[in-house]
Motif scaffolding. Sequence first.
Motif, PDB file in Angstrom:
ATOM      1  N   LEU A 145      -1.139   4.393   3.119  1.00 17.67           N
ATOM      2  CA  LEU A 145      -1.439   2.977   3.357  1.00 17.67           C
ATOM      3  C   LEU A 145      -0.170   2.141   3.312  1.00 17.67           C
ATOM      4  O   LEU A 145       0.027   1.243   4.145  1.00 17.67           O
ATOM      5  CB  LEU A 145      -2.454   2.479   2.333  1.00 17.67           C
ATOM      6  CG  LEU A 145      -2.985   1.058   2.580  1.00 17.67           C
ATOM      7  CD1 LEU A 145      -3.692   0.959   3.928  1.00 17.67           C
ATOM      8  CD2 LEU A 145      -3.919   0.620   1.454  1.00 17.67           C
ATOM      9  N   HIS A 212      -5.991  -1.917   8.360  1.00 19.20           N
ATOM     10  CA  HIS A 212      -7.029  -0.966   8.740  1.00 19.20           C
ATOM     11  C   HIS A 212      -8.407  -1.581   8.574  1.00 19.20           C
ATOM     12  O   HIS A 212      -9.284  -1.444   9.420  1.00 19.20           O
ATOM     13  CB  HIS A 212      -6.902   0.308   7.892  1.00 19.20           C
ATOM     14  CG  HIS A 212      -7.925   1.356   8.204  1.00 19.20           C
ATOM     15  ND1 HIS A 212      -9.178   1.367   7.626  1.00 19.20           N
ATOM     16  CD2 HIS A 212      -7.885   2.439   9.022  1.00 19.20           C
ATOM     17  CE1 HIS A 212      -9.868   2.406   8.085  1.00 19.20           C
ATOM     18  NE2 HIS A 212      -9.102   3.067   8.931  1.00 19.20           N
ATOM     19  N   TYR A 215     -10.224   1.049   4.446  1.00 16.67           N
ATOM     20  CA  TYR A 215      -9.434   2.188   3.983  1.00 16.67           C
ATOM     21  C   TYR A 215      -9.943   2.712   2.640  1.00 16.67           C
ATOM     22  O   TYR A 215      -9.980   1.985   1.641  1.00 16.67           O
ATOM     23  CB  TYR A 215      -7.965   1.792   3.848  1.00 16.67           C
ATOM     24  CG  TYR A 215      -7.031   2.969   3.664  1.00 16.67           C
ATOM     25  CD1 TYR A 215      -6.605   3.707   4.755  1.00 16.67           C
ATOM     26  CD2 TYR A 215      -6.583   3.348   2.405  1.00 16.67           C
ATOM     27  CE1 TYR A 215      -5.738   4.787   4.603  1.00 16.67           C
ATOM     28  CE2 TYR A 215      -5.723   4.419   2.236  1.00 16.67           C
ATOM     29  CZ  TYR A 215      -5.312   5.137   3.347  1.00 16.67           C
ATOM     30  OH  TYR A 215      -4.462   6.208   3.183  1.00 16.67           O
ATOM     31  N   THR A 220     -10.394   9.289   5.892  1.00 13.35           N
ATOM     32  CA  THR A 220      -9.207  10.101   6.177  1.00 13.35           C
ATOM     33  C   THR A 220      -9.619  11.556   6.348  1.00 13.35           C
ATOM     34  O   THR A 220     -10.673  11.981   5.867  1.00 13.35           O
ATOM     35  CB  THR A 220      -8.161  10.031   5.041  1.00 13.35           C
ATOM     36  OG1 THR A 220      -8.715  10.592   3.846  1.00 13.35           O
ATOM     37  CG2 THR A 220      -7.730   8.593   4.783  1.00 13.35           C
ATOM     38  N   VAL A 237      -5.748   9.268   9.530  1.00 19.04           N
ATOM     39  CA  VAL A 237      -6.590   8.148   9.128  1.00 19.04           C
ATOM     40  C   VAL A 237      -7.517   7.852  10.295  1.00 19.04           C
ATOM     41  O   VAL A 237      -7.072   7.782  11.452  1.00 19.04           O
ATOM     42  CB  VAL A 237      -5.749   6.898   8.789  1.00 19.04           C
ATOM     43  CG1 VAL A 237      -6.655   5.742   8.361  1.00 19.04           C
ATOM     44  CG2 VAL A 237      -4.737   7.217   7.697  1.00 19.04           C
TER      45      VAL A 237
END
Length: 349
Positions: A145, A212, A215, A220, A237
């Motif tokens: 991230l 995103h 997240y 993922t 991702v």
Amino acid sequence: MSGEPAASSPELSPDELAAVGERMLAAGAQLEGPLTARLIAGGRSNLTYRLDDGASAWVLRMPPRSGRTPSAHDVAREFRVTSALASAGVPVAPPVVLCEDEAAIGLPFAVAAFVPGRTVQSRTDLDDLDDVALEATVARLVETLAGLHAVDHVAAGLEGFGRPDGYAARQVRRWSGQWDIVGDPALSPLATELGGRLAAAGFEQRSTGVVHGDYRIDNTLLSLRSPEDGGPQVEAVVDWELSTIGDPVADVAMMCVYRHAALDLVLGFPTAWTSERLPAPDALAAAYEAAGGVPLVDWDRHLALGYFKLAVIAAGIDHRYRAGATHGEGFDSAARAVEPLLEAGLQRV
């Protein structure tokens, strides 16, 4: 994404698969034979199919065949952002082709290369990771991230992907308006108080980048390697349909908000990300900053905004459930998530 095909989910017909194959070939993909498709995710979001030609595999994403809204299920948006981020070194499924011509299969669709990996969605999935592997996995998630937020979105070709400034204020207005449509009147005093405090908060945005928007671990694909082989890694991702340009602090806050136990009620099952084995929200935030992420300015306010957003999402799920617009199990518990999420937001703001 993983999961068994749902019996009620629509299949892709041979003619539709042939049309998909034609678009893939035109985009330069090499097909060794006719495509087959297996649904691997569907329900609350885009439908996701695994495509196979007997030698290689791809993933096709398309909106649900019914109940679409203009701004949701945007596979074109996903394709654009992943195309840009793939070149910037962010782990994503390599994009293959986008087809916005609905004449092909009746809906827009996007195809990406299939990325082998594990999804950790439920508490049961998480049990497969021992404490050492879990600690390393969380570290990789946070680092990924931070790496996403370090991407220069202008250099990556995403300058027009979203408005760069005033992100939090727009989010407050958006979710306040959404509450007016789907919220339970009995909880409106709480929602109005939280929304009002957030509107008056005066967020300071010091960073801008790709957000995103959704997240957490189950969005993922992971390779759970042994320590001798380098340990767990984030291979890709996924689920970029909520992505935009905005304040990365909000992205980190949303990841931490999802640690609240109410997420289990929103999604309808014991999720991996709410497990007590994972770090608390503030510990995750500290790990993100240590990994080189952006400074978490107005952290408590962003957490409060995240709780507000998730409360409104839960209210929306319940609204559709009561209107008979949802199908399958796991939708009947969302209403119980709304009040504790609003209260959590008020505590933080």
